[in-house]
Each structure stands twice: as C-alpha cells, then as structure tokens.
Enzyme design. Structure first.
Site, PDB file in Angstrom:
ATOM      1  NE  ARG A  57      -4.335  -0.546   2.396  1.00 46.22           N
ATOM      2  CZ  ARG A  57      -5.217  -1.546   2.551  1.00 46.22           C
ATOM      3  NH1 ARG A  57      -4.812  -2.786   2.616  1.00 46.22           N
ATOM      4  NH2 ARG A  57      -6.496  -1.282   2.612  1.00 46.22           N
TER       5      ARG A  57
ATOM      6  NE  ARG B 166     -13.125  -3.950   7.525  1.00 48.95           N
ATOM      7  CZ  ARG B 166     -12.293  -3.890   6.496  1.00 48.95           C
ATOM      8  NH1 ARG B 166     -12.252  -4.871   5.613  1.00 48.95           N
ATOM      9  NH2 ARG B 166     -11.500  -2.859   6.331  1.00 48.95           N
TER      10      ARG B 166
ATOM     11  NE  ARG C 286     -11.247   1.319   5.078  1.00 51.33           N
ATOM     12  CZ  ARG C 286     -12.380   0.636   4.892  1.00 51.33           C
ATOM     13  NH1 ARG C 286     -13.491   1.006   5.501  1.00 51.33           N
ATOM     14  NH2 ARG C 286     -12.374  -0.410   4.116  1.00 51.33           N
TER      15      ARG C 286
END
Ligand code: ADP
Ligand code: ADP
Ligand code: ZN
Length: 215
Positions: free
Chosen positions: A88, A159, A170
C-alpha cells in the site's frame, strides 16, 4: 502464479481473491484479515495496529513488512500467492521486491481493479463480513440466510471502519499513499487494468482470462 490484487477499499479484492484462491489453488494473503485476526486475539501486533485501523489510517510500514515476510516464507506459498491489500506504499512495494528476490518468486502481474468513489462508498457501507474472511453485501451480494456466512455458518458483522467518515479517510489514504503504486508497477510492465464494476461473476471471468496466461 505470483499475483497482487490492487485497488481502493471496496473494489472487490477480497471477494475476487476468495474465488481465485479456490480456482487456482494458491493462498489468498490479505493483510487486512491478518491484522483483524491479531486485533481479535489481542496480540501485541493487534494492539499496535488497532488505533490506526479504527481511524482509517495505514499501519506503519515496518509492521506490514514483517507480517508479509513471515507469511510468504510459509510452505503453502510454494505454488504461488495472491496478495490482497499489500503493498500500500512505495516502501512496502520496495520491501516486497527484495523479499521476493530472496525467495525466488518474483511478481508476475498486478491487477488494478478500478471502481468509482461513490460506488466504493455504497459498497463499503453495506458490507457484511465474516471472521473467516468472506464478505457480503446486503444488496449486491447477500448470503443465502440473512446475516449468516454461506461458507462457514458464522454470524456476519459490520466492520468498525466501514462507517462513512472512516471510509472517506481510507479513500484519502488510498489516494495519497497507495495510488502512486499504479505508476510504479506500470513502469515495471506488471500492471493490468480490470474494470471492477458490473457483476461479481463478470469481473471474475475477466480476471481469469488474464491469469490463465500465467498458469
Ligand atoms: P475490498 O476487499 O477490495 O475492500 P470487498 O471484496 O470486501 O472489497 O468488497 C466490498 C463490498 O462490495 C462487499 O460488500 C462486496 O460484497 C461488494 N462487492 C464486491 N464486488 C462487487 C461487485 N462486482 N458489484 C457489487 N458489489 C460488489
Ligand atoms: P479494505 O477494505 O480497505 O481493502 P483492508 O482489510 O485491506 O481494507 O485493511 C483494513 C485496514 O488494515 C486498513 O485501513 C489499514 O489500517 C490496515 N492495513 C491493511 N493492509 C495494510 C497495509 N498493507 N499497510 C498499512 N495498513 C494496512
Ligand atoms: Zn464465514
């Protein structure tokens, strides 16, 4: 078959990886699943990672590099691997190349699954997960029995980080830190674009058409 599944949160990496792992008989390695298991088990690693995950920020590179190095050394990776959610950042990608060179299993292809932002938010807001790693969607991919995992029978959950404000964070982290890897892998000649919109089956067959070349 040595593969990275790349794409923003909600692109369908986990959904596709589960099926691909069965189809090609290679392990699905999801750093998100590994981190969540550590959080659940209350390990030191989980305690360190939780604060970042709850905020939608990336967990520090050295933590992830350690995880991936150990995981790729396991014997089930001999026939290949399907990485989901790693790398990432550029340091993670550089570390991966170094690790793979040592074990002699260089990356063959990076599949970049593309989906528009608003669709990502809709997908993540309606996502229901199982601790076994399966993911469902209330509308787009419901389980046969409400709130129960088709694969293992456990109860599904949402979640903590699939809330709209954390989702936006995010997506920002993705754009800032992860998206630059598209060019990184393009320059290495490893990147293949996949249209991630449309039916799950259609995306799956598009991916298989690519991966069959690496069997
Ligand atoms: P990622 O692992 O990339 O974050 P997931 O595989 O968990 O994404 O998918 C995110 C959500 O979108 C899940 O609720 C999943 O059921 C749903 N989903 C996955 N692929 C599709 C698709 N092609 N069309 C509609 N919804 C999808
Ligand atoms: P997504 O649905 O966003 O693809 P993941 O399950 O892959 O979610 O990741 C969940 C969280 O775990 C991320 O928001 C991040 O905090 C952490 N995480 C997972 N993989 C990595 C990674 N390679 N580097 C840093 N943090 C990671
Ligand atoms: Zn399950």
């Amino acid at each position: 078959m040595n593969v990275v599944l790349f794409g923003p949160p909600g692109a369908g990496k986990g959904t596709q990886a589960k099926e691909l792992a069965k189809h090609y008989q290679i392990p699905h390695i999801s750093t998100g699943d590994i981190l969540r298991a550590n959080v659940r088990d209350g390990t030191e690693l989980g305690k360190e990672a939780k604060g970042y995950m709850d905020k939608g920020e990336l967990v520090p590179d050295e933590v992830l590099i350690g995880i991936i190095k150990n995981r790729l050394a396991e014997s089930d990776c001999k026939p290949g691997y399907l990485l989901d959610g790693y790398p990432r950042t550029t340091p993670q990608a550089d570390a991966l190349s170094a690790i793979l060179e040592v074990i002699g299993m260089p990356l063959e292809v990076v599949l970049d699954i593309d989906v528009a932002d608003e669709e990502l938010v809709t997908r993540l807001c309606g996502r229901h997960m199982c601790t076994c790693g399966e993911s469902y969607h209330m509308k787009f991919n419901p389980p046969e029995k409400e709130n129960v995992c088709d694969a293992c029978g456990a109860e599904l959950y949402q979640r903590d980080d699939d809330k709209e404000d954390v989702i936006r964070q995010r997506l920002d982290s993705y754009k800032e830190k992860t998206q630059p890897l598209i060019n990184y892998y393009k320059e290495k000649g490893l990147l293949v674009d996949i249209d991630g919109t449309g039916a799950i089956d259609r995306v799956f067959s598009d991916i298989c058409n690519i991966l069959d070349q690496y069997k």
